[in-house]
Design a protein around this motif. Sequence first.
Motif, PDB file in Angstrom:
ATOM      1  N   LEU A 164       2.844 -34.564 -38.544  1.00 42.02           N
ATOM      2  CA  LEU A 164       2.762 -33.254 -37.910  1.00 42.02           C
ATOM      3  C   LEU A 164       3.395 -32.247 -38.861  1.00 42.02           C
ATOM      4  O   LEU A 164       4.533 -32.430 -39.290  1.00 42.02           O
ATOM      5  CB  LEU A 164       3.512 -33.275 -36.572  1.00 42.02           C
ATOM      6  CG  LEU A 164       3.665 -31.942 -35.855  1.00 42.02           C
ATOM      7  CD1 LEU A 164       2.319 -31.445 -35.345  1.00 42.02           C
ATOM      8  CD2 LEU A 164       4.638 -32.088 -34.693  1.00 42.02           C
ATOM      9  N   VAL A 165       2.670 -31.185 -39.201  1.00 41.74           N
ATOM     10  CA  VAL A 165       3.218 -30.198 -40.131  1.00 41.74           C
ATOM     11  C   VAL A 165       3.411 -28.828 -39.502  1.00 41.74           C
ATOM     12  O   VAL A 165       4.038 -27.959 -40.110  1.00 41.74           O
ATOM     13  CB  VAL A 165       2.351 -30.060 -41.405  1.00 41.74           C
ATOM     14  CG1 VAL A 165       2.366 -31.347 -42.196  1.00 41.74           C
ATOM     15  CG2 VAL A 165       0.945 -29.637 -41.077  1.00 41.74           C
ATOM     16  N   HIS A 166       2.879 -28.628 -38.298  1.00 41.67           N
ATOM     17  CA  HIS A 166       2.999 -27.305 -37.680  1.00 41.67           C
ATOM     18  C   HIS A 166       2.876 -27.422 -36.167  1.00 41.67           C
ATOM     19  O   HIS A 166       2.031 -28.154 -35.669  1.00 41.67           O
ATOM     20  CB  HIS A 166       1.890 -26.389 -38.220  1.00 41.67           C
ATOM     21  CG  HIS A 166       1.931 -25.004 -37.685  1.00 41.67           C
ATOM     22  ND1 HIS A 166       2.931 -24.116 -37.997  1.00 41.67           N
ATOM     23  CD2 HIS A 166       1.089 -24.341 -36.860  1.00 41.67           C
ATOM     24  CE1 HIS A 166       2.700 -22.958 -37.380  1.00 41.67           C
ATOM     25  NE2 HIS A 166       1.593 -23.082 -36.690  1.00 41.67           N
ATOM     26  N   LEU A 167       3.731 -26.705 -35.477  1.00 43.55           N
ATOM     27  CA  LEU A 167       3.675 -26.604 -34.017  1.00 43.55           C
ATOM     28  C   LEU A 167       4.056 -25.180 -33.663  1.00 43.55           C
ATOM     29  O   LEU A 167       5.106 -24.697 -34.086  1.00 43.55           O
ATOM     30  CB  LEU A 167       4.642 -27.590 -33.360  1.00 43.55           C
ATOM     31  CG  LEU A 167       4.840 -27.462 -31.850  1.00 43.55           C
ATOM     32  CD1 LEU A 167       3.540 -27.667 -31.095  1.00 43.55           C
ATOM     33  CD2 LEU A 167       5.894 -28.443 -31.378  1.00 43.55           C
ATOM     34  N   LYS A 168       3.166 -24.498 -32.945  1.00 47.31           N
ATOM     35  CA  LYS A 168       3.434 -23.107 -32.580  1.00 47.31           C
ATOM     36  C   LYS A 168       3.121 -22.886 -31.114  1.00 47.31           C
ATOM     37  O   LYS A 168       2.047 -23.242 -30.640  1.00 47.31           O
ATOM     38  CB  LYS A 168       2.603 -22.149 -33.433  1.00 47.31           C
ATOM     39  CG  LYS A 168       2.924 -20.687 -33.144  1.00 47.31           C
ATOM     40  CD  LYS A 168       2.210 -19.766 -34.084  1.00 47.31           C
ATOM     41  CE  LYS A 168       2.589 -18.324 -33.770  1.00 47.31           C
ATOM     42  NZ  LYS A 168       1.926 -17.395 -34.685  1.00 47.31           N
ATOM     43  N   THR A 169       4.075 -22.320 -30.420  1.00 48.57           N
ATOM     44  CA  THR A 169       3.884 -21.933 -29.027  1.00 48.57           C
ATOM     45  C   THR A 169       4.109 -20.430 -28.934  1.00 48.57           C
ATOM     46  O   THR A 169       4.263 -19.765 -29.951  1.00 48.57           O
ATOM     47  CB  THR A 169       4.875 -22.672 -28.112  1.00 48.57           C
ATOM     48  OG1 THR A 169       6.201 -22.302 -28.502  1.00 48.57           O
ATOM     49  CG2 THR A 169       4.700 -24.169 -28.200  1.00 48.57           C
ATOM     50  N   GLY A 170       4.130 -19.920 -27.727  1.00 49.77           N
ATOM     51  CA  GLY A 170       4.349 -18.495 -27.547  1.00 49.77           C
ATOM     52  C   GLY A 170       3.083 -17.766 -27.158  1.00 49.77           C
ATOM     53  O   GLY A 170       3.110 -16.579 -26.864  1.00 49.77           O
ATOM     54  N   TYR A 171       1.973 -18.468 -27.176  1.00 51.69           N
ATOM     55  CA  TYR A 171       0.724 -17.886 -26.702  1.00 51.69           C
ATOM     56  C   TYR A 171       0.714 -17.959 -25.184  1.00 51.69           C
ATOM     57  O   TYR A 171       1.421 -18.757 -24.583  1.00 51.69           O
ATOM     58  CB  TYR A 171      -0.485 -18.655 -27.248  1.00 51.69           C
ATOM     59  CG  TYR A 171      -0.561 -18.680 -28.743  1.00 51.69           C
ATOM     60  CD1 TYR A 171      -0.955 -17.562 -29.447  1.00 51.69           C
ATOM     61  CD2 TYR A 171      -0.229 -19.829 -29.442  1.00 51.69           C
ATOM     62  CE1 TYR A 171      -1.029 -17.588 -30.829  1.00 51.69           C
ATOM     63  CE2 TYR A 171      -0.302 -19.871 -30.817  1.00 51.69           C
ATOM     64  CZ  TYR A 171      -0.706 -18.743 -31.505  1.00 51.69           C
ATOM     65  OH  TYR A 171      -0.784 -18.776 -32.863  1.00 51.69           O
TER      66      TYR A 171
END
Length: 151
Positions: A91-98
């Motif tokens: 895993l290289v990226h995890l983005k929340t906030g949407y």
Amino acid sequence: MKRLIAKVWRGLRGSWQWRVMWLAHAKFMIGVTGIVRDDQGRYLLLKNRMWPENRDWGLPTGYAVKGETWEQTVVREVREETGLDVEPGRLVHLKTGYKLRAEVAYEARLVGGRMKLDPFEILEARWCTPEDLPEGLQPAHRALVLGMIPD
């Protein structure tokens, strides 16, 4: 009041607690991107019919389905879109906030298959080095290929 709520909560047990938690919390779609490399260090890029014309190139991407791990999503999406088989890596990226989704990206290694594009979704596929990325590549995907954290 807090004691009453705690007593009711403890009395619910197992599946009823999960139902209450499901109703009370946000539901998200999980967008999963595969940063697919071949044994020559090139990255798989796809020209997607559904994306805006000025940003129509990107990495293989799709949404996780119920009961599927994110790693399984990478494997399924690449196979559905291209006919290629990949082995997911880290895993290289995890983005929340949407509002309704979260995004993850995994490294993936080409392990087989034959290129056969999904004609409904994919217009073209291309293997590129970081030095020859096409115009119209999604900015976040360009950052992933270049090893940078996308905004």
